[in-house]
Design a protein around this motif. Structure first.
Motif, mmCIF file in Angstrom:
data_model
loop_
_atom_site.group_PDB
_atom_site.id
_atom_site.type_symbol
_atom_site.label_atom_id
_atom_site.label_comp_id
_atom_site.label_asym_id
_atom_site.label_seq_id
_atom_site.Cartn_x
_atom_site.Cartn_y
_atom_site.Cartn_z
ATOM 1 N N ARG B 487 2.287 -1.500 1.365
ATOM 2 C CA ARG B 487 1.781 -0.517 0.403
ATOM 3 C C ARG B 487 0.856 0.487 1.081
ATOM 4 O O ARG B 487 0.889 1.677 0.773
ATOM 5 N N LEU B 488 0.032 -0.002 2.024
ATOM 6 C CA LEU B 488 -0.903 0.897 2.705
ATOM 7 C C LEU B 488 -0.203 1.762 3.745
ATOM 8 O O LEU B 488 -0.660 2.871 4.038
ATOM 9 N N ALA B 489 0.881 1.264 4.298
ATOM 10 C CA ALA B 489 1.639 2.091 5.224
ATOM 11 C C ALA B 489 2.321 3.221 4.450
ATOM 12 O O ALA B 489 2.511 4.328 4.955
ATOM 13 N N TRP B 490 2.669 2.937 3.220
ATOM 14 C CA TRP B 490 3.247 3.960 2.340
ATOM 15 C C TRP B 490 2.166 4.960 1.909
ATOM 16 O O TRP B 490 2.374 6.159 1.905
ATOM 17 N N ASP B 491 1.019 4.409 1.563
ATOM 18 C CA ASP B 491 -0.075 5.258 1.095
ATOM 19 C C ASP B 491 -1.415 4.641 1.482
ATOM 20 O O ASP B 491 -1.893 3.720 0.809
ATOM 21 N N PRO B 492 -2.021 5.113 2.566
ATOM 22 C CA PRO B 492 -3.251 4.480 3.049
ATOM 23 C C PRO B 492 -4.456 4.752 2.154
ATOM 24 O O PRO B 492 -5.558 4.296 2.470
ATOM 25 N N TYR B 493 -4.253 5.481 1.066
ATOM 26 C CA TYR B 493 -5.387 5.834 0.208
ATOM 27 C C TYR B 493 -5.477 4.979 -1.053
ATOM 28 O O TYR B 493 -6.423 5.108 -1.809
ATOM 29 N N ILE B 494 -4.492 4.132 -1.301
ATOM 30 C CA ILE B 494 -4.612 3.282 -2.498
ATOM 31 C C ILE B 494 -5.614 2.161 -2.199
ATOM 32 O O ILE B 494 -5.856 1.809 -1.056
ATOM 33 N N SER B 495 -6.189 1.611 -3.251
ATOM 34 C CA SER B 495 -7.282 0.652 -3.049
ATOM 35 C C SER B 495 -6.756 -0.765 -2.891
ATOM 36 O O SER B 495 -5.669 -1.116 -3.365
ATOM 37 N N ALA B 496 -7.544 -1.576 -2.225
ATOM 38 C CA ALA B 496 -7.196 -2.987 -2.072
ATOM 39 C C ALA B 496 -7.087 -3.660 -3.435
ATOM 40 O O ALA B 496 -6.242 -4.539 -3.652
ATOM 41 N N GLU B 497 -7.923 -3.238 -4.349
ATOM 42 C CA GLU B 497 -7.894 -3.838 -5.688
ATOM 43 C C GLU B 497 -6.561 -3.557 -6.388
ATOM 44 O O GLU B 497 -5.977 -4.438 -7.012
ATOM 45 N N THR B 498 -6.093 -2.331 -6.265
ATOM 46 C CA THR B 498 -4.796 -1.985 -6.857
ATOM 47 C C THR B 498 -3.691 -2.863 -6.277
ATOM 48 O O THR B 498 -2.830 -3.374 -7.003
ATOM 49 N N ILE B 499 -3.753 -3.053 -4.964
ATOM 50 C CA ILE B 499 -2.729 -3.870 -4.305
ATOM 51 C C ILE B 499 -2.780 -5.306 -4.807
ATOM 52 O O ILE B 499 -1.750 -5.908 -5.128
ATOM 53 N N ALA B 500 -3.979 -5.849 -4.891
ATOM 54 C CA ALA B 500 -4.132 -7.222 -5.380
ATOM 55 C C ALA B 500 -3.587 -7.349 -6.793
ATOM 56 O O ALA B 500 -2.889 -8.313 -7.138
ATOM 57 N N ASP B 501 -3.901 -6.361 -7.600
ATOM 58 C CA ASP B 501 -3.468 -6.364 -8.996
ATOM 59 C C ASP B 501 -1.941 -6.355 -9.100
ATOM 60 O O ASP B 501 -1.340 -7.184 -9.791
#
Lengths: 724, 724
Positions: B487-501
């Motif tokens: 997800r971060l390689a796709w978009d390094p600006y999204i938050s860790a919290e969003t990813i966890a969610d």
């Protein structure tokens, strides 16, 4: 709305389903597909309308859980258990001692005949009601009975008039894992070791449980966790705690844990200066170590030992013998009812004697000298798990020793996990062989089950083919070898065909259009691999170390008996190893009747011809062909048989899922390619001696001998880096 | 009928279900549980009443298959596809170029903004009808869009008014597998390598497909199959054929295959006398080899190279430099649009300079000299994947070089696969770090995505944590690190919290009573591991070789910078590595603003304190505690945090299956034990220097320092025997 496209739209949805949610073989023969036949489903549902299941131990709980799992999946409905004994049951599952004696009598004239592990499964009329009763003397008999009941339902058997009295013919039904502590598996072709030592003892992988279930379902009651090329660390406290955690998982399934004991452990982890079995400190060390193990694992099985074999340490390092070594360990284990399983797989590069004779020469003189809790584990043949070997001459030759059979389930010399080879055919051939040690009918099976010599303890071991592949065994059909080994360890007299039939129905389908041809394919598969690898008694012509593919030309290894040329002895005159009375006289290790048959090439079964005889290239075979032509046609026959297997599998396609079909199809293609490789490489090489043309019907190789000799496989699976 | 038993019968059936048919985590975040909420289910069913799905390429077929798989499972019904374009659709999936231009305009003002991999997912009213349209410029955009649509449904998002315009911020989104050809995995803790080289190319394991699906679902578009400690054999024809078979599986999922190129391959497999990058024969050999590869794999990605690093061969062996080496390979690959990914992980035992400075010193002078198709892959920090490091000073220091980020997903220094550590927290900390290279706001993310320096090609690599364990990653929560990396390689600006969610909802449950506390647990988990392993900027104090557990006392390894004592420099006066301007001046490699902050212990963030400073034991921390007390309490805090994680997980129990609960619970218990081990061992050891008592609130070890120092783990996973 759309730009009309002129191409025809071919829609995937009509041919392709969603990604399968199959388990890719994880469920083994315990998938318990729902019964399709409505009449049978009704019959089975009636049978399970009301169930009484005796409660109690962990073993009974495990059995009940199995019954629920299996039946609910097959019936598609929830089981109805009754708690009190006065209901009208239809299925009663309980130990004999808790059942109404009047009913017990109807089950069996003498309940003791089923022993501690057997069971009775019988439909009876009792007080005017028709019941099915599963009863046993011990909890474990109930567990085995539940698995058999489920298995009968998988086979869609009629249970309305069932009478089944079953008990194992062999005491110790054992898997030997050749698993290293770094999780590599020697001669393992299905991934890493199941045992995740790093995460044990806390982390109990679900696979441990499913492994125990699968083993119990076929009656396996003992497992040795570690490689016979042993590492002492397994006996340190840190690892024993991990072993104990596994033993706890296996216990409810009636499975005891064994470990391989490295003979030099007292030095390596005990700090002693010697491992001499007659040294008092060494004996004390083993006593203490055994006590330490039993404090953690009260039902520990014992030690499996490879000593003074292929570089492993043993009593001979100290001028002692196998009896000294085995009995020393046996004495330490005896107070706990533990066993020593001492392997007879010995041969020495310093001994000029025919390798096939060495184990017999070394062990037979000790007959009667091993302690009561020692079993001598002997490979099925005198060399090493070849596609075909005559039975090991030690069977029948040690009437006062408990000889245990060692089969190999993993396919070290049988195409790894890429070749479809149904090994119960091989096992049965050995078990049915007649040793004549007490006259005609003295089969190897009777030696192994102890009936011939009235052994106290009998045993059969299989070198496991299990790893952490999704489907456990690499090849889906290799599951049948695990299954078949277990069934034969339970009863060495059932037929390979019965095993194939059971396994196919439990694993794939009951449709006779599937079962009948595929069963035939399984039954031919072992002969196919013999034909394309080692026909007419050829053996050990595998490439070096990894044993992947042919290497009949290999002649420069440091130990003479590691070279294929040692075994085939091809020259301008002929081919084969003269082990008759005019040669190494390995035949002399068999009973007179057997030796006589083997000694004469005219009476020697042709499948063992070159095992026992060096014969000229123009020797005439029973079919009238000369040896060269006959051999070449055998190689071709093996290839043809694989092609037939492919055809059979193609026809089986409608009866299984696309994934099931495809997986085996891909593997069969590899098998065909490798069968051709074997045929081409071996015939090109042997042709340099025979100087004869290939007979009609044998395909010519498009590649040269040099090409085949140039192939290298430094990363072939199943070997450890240090062996490269 | 029965002998009445006086004991109360406790029936297992009421608490124990049949054996679970769960996939034990095999399905990853693609399990697609059925939607429970009836309103939402209806909404989603309305949305999918009639679907038009553009047909065509293998990529589109794969996308359609995914849609069917995901939606049919979530909706519990069969999808209804329409073949002709004049129906009243509700969901339209097609490339922009095939859609009615009037509709296209409603989707996006400028469709080109989504580029070749992006997509638009939008609800629109068109000709009076409400539709949802998924459109893209290229097939791969459709695949990514399908996965995002399914993911939104897994999160139970309202789709009625959706507008989503998405495209990857980084071009190369890559996994690096450190997989050896013998299937062991360097620093792998989830079993064997996925790549079953022995059975390739013929046998295509189902896992290859499921691996490709999982990668595509998070946008990963490149994989390097082999260990950076490379073996030349992968470049031989036999292996290239196997690689080609994998490339064929991955192609429909938009994934390109890369290989690690061993710099000495021209000698090892090419028979040349040198591998000098300026030698004409060597250059020709690589040209030929590259042509050979592209003939088999037309979309081959390129080479990943570890050269002149930790004993690997490289251009320096011939008196050449990194530019010579990388550009030589780049020239061979350039005609095929292939890339060279050249690693900057270099340090030398012959260089007395602070190891943290060496990569910068060696690479920054070459800025601007690498070919256009070269990326320099740089680890996130200057040492080696520690639980916490300041960002690597090369980021921001090479404006004319395409710097690629290398994160480690496998937990080499983070508890292997037994510790629950949510790594997106670590990744984000690095990506959000400000390099100040072009003034405030010059974050590492902007360097990596190429926006800061307008790079042609940008990339992010993650060292894979994937093996052949049933659940792929060993720890079920380690799946979140694979997911999060993608997800971060796709978009390094999204938050860790969003990813966890996202991950929790796709993997376990949408129930906020589960998601909210477990998300908190994930978000705290990385700080917990820093606290109990390496608080306050400590680093590389792991035990030797395997990096399992603490080894701060290790000081006798042959290379100075392999010893933990090199890194913590504890003595009677204090602890820490002085990298400030008064020490090694590693701070001088950062931009002035950053250097200034790091140089002064008063302004240096305390999480990097001992990374940059050697400070006395009674140095006063921001919280008023002295350094010793503060450090000890940090260790304790880490242990306490694991205890909280256990409590959180216990409360999560009602929302998941028993097996899901139990698996993580067992692992958390190991994590707690190992957190205590770290705390005790490190504090006992450092106490021998500080000579201070533990502060109140820190538990005392019941075991001695000598005990901890005596622990040995010869079979720890992730290392190869030869490294023992």
């Amino acid at each position: 709305m759309f730009h009309i496209k002129t191409t025809i739209l071919v829609f995937l949805v009509f041919t392709v389903y969603a990604y399968p949610q199959a388990h890719y073989g994880y469920d083994l023969w315990l998938g318990y597909e729902k019964i399709g036949n409505p009449n049978l489903l009704k019959e089975y549902k009636d049978l399970t309308k009301a169930i009484y299941f005796e409660d109690g131990s962990d073993v009974l709980n495990a059995a009940k859980k199995e019954l629920i799992t299996g039946m609910e999946k097959m019936l598609g409905s929830t089981l109805n258990f009754k708690e009190t004994p006065n209901t009208n049951y239809t299925l009663l599952i309980a130990k004999a001692a808790t059942i109404d004696p009047a009913l017990t009598k109807k089950l069996s004239a003498n309940f003791y005949e089923v022993g501690s592990e057997g069971f009775v499964l019988k439909s009876v009329i009792h007080r005017g009601k028709k019941l099915i009763v599963l009863a046993a003397n011990e909890d474990i008999g109930i567990l085995y009975g539940v698995f058999r009941l489920l298995n009968l339902m998988q086979q869609q058997k009629d249970l309305r008039n069932i009478t089944l009295i079953e008990y194992p013919k062999i005491n110790l039904r054992m898997l030997n894992h050749w698993d290293n502590l770094d999780r590599t598996v020697e001669r393992g072709y299905a991934g890493y070791s199941l045992w995740n030592w790093h995460k044990l003892p806390e982390y109990i992988d679900q696979r441990y449980l499913d492994y125990a279930r699968a083993n119990a379902s076929i009656g396996i009651n003992a497992v040795s966790l570690t490689n016979v090329n042993a590492n002492s660390h397994i006996l340190t406290p840190m690892y024993l705690e991990k072993v104990s955690a596994l033993a706890n998982v296996f216990r409810p399934y009636g499975i005891k844990v064994y470990l391989t004991a490295r003979f030099s452990a007292p030095m390596e982890i005990g700090g002693l200066k010697t491992a001499d079995p007659l040294d008092a400190d060494v004996r004390q060390w083993w006593n203490d170590k055994v006590n330490e193990i039993y404090a953690l694992i009260p039902d520990f099985g014992g030690f499996l030992v490879k000593a003074n074999s292929e570089g492993q340490p043993g009593p001979q390092n100290y001028g002692r013998n196998h009896v000294d070594g085995a009995n020393m360990l046996a004495q330490a284990l005896q107070p706990h009812n533990g066993l020593v399983i001492w392997r007879a797989f010995v041969y020495s590069e310093h001994d000029p004697e025919d390798r096939a004779k060495q184990a017999y020469s070394e062990f037979v003189p000790f007959d009667g000298q091993f302690s009561d809790n020692v079993l001598i584990q002997t490979k099925n043949g005198a060399i090493d798990f070849q596609p075909r070997e005559p039975f090991h001459p030690m069977f029948g030759a040690m009437p006062n020793t408990q000889l245990m059979m060692e089969f190999q389930i993993t396919q070290e010399y049988l195409g790894f996990s890429t070749h479809l080879v149904f090994l119960p055919q091989l096992y049965k051939e050995v078990l049915d062989s007649d040793t004549y040690s007490k006259g005609k009918g003295s089969t190897v099976a009777k030696v192994v089950d102890g009936s011939l010599d009235r052994n106290k303890i009998s045993g059969m071991a299989g070198v496991s083919n299990i790893g952490n592949d999704l489907n456990w065994t690499g090849h889906p059909f290799a599951q049948a070898n695990w299954y078949g080994f277990g069934r034969l360890a339970w009863d060495p007299y059932i037929s390979a065909e019965t095993i194939a039939d059971e396994w196919l129905k439990a694993t794939y389908s009951n449709d006779p259009n599937f079962v009948d041809p595929v069963k035939k394919m399984m039954l031919i598969s072992r002969e196919a691999v013999v034909n394309y690898m080692n026909p007419l008694g050829l053996h050990h012509i595998f490439d070096t170390g990894h044993h992947y593919g042919p290497g009949p030309w290999v002649h420069d290894l440091s130990r003479p008996e590691w070279n294929p040329t040692y075994y085939h002895k091809a020259d301008a005159k002929g081919i084969g190893f003269n082990r008759s009375h005019s040669g190494s006289n390995a035949t002399g290790q068999y009973a007179t009747e057997v030796a006589k048959t083997f000694n004469d090439p005219k009476t020697c079964p042709e499948e063992y011809l070159l095992w026992f005889h060096h014969l000229p290239w123009d020797y005439t075979l029973k079919n009238g062909l000369n040896l060269w032509d006959g051999m070449a046609l055998k190689y071709q026959e093996g290839v043809d048989q694989v092609e037939e297997m492919i055809e059979t599998w193609n026809k089986a396609r409608p009866y299984i899922t696309h994934e099931e079909y495809q997986e085996v199809q891909m593997l069969l293609k590899i098998q065909l390619k490798e069968a051709q490789w074997w045929r081409n490489a071996c015939l090109l090489y042997f042709q340099t001696y025979s100087q004869k043309a290939l007979p009609a019907g044998v395909e010519k190789s498009t590649k040269s001998l040099e090409y085949y000799q140039s192939l290298k496989f430094p990363f072939a699976p199943g070997i450890r880096p240090q062996w490269d």
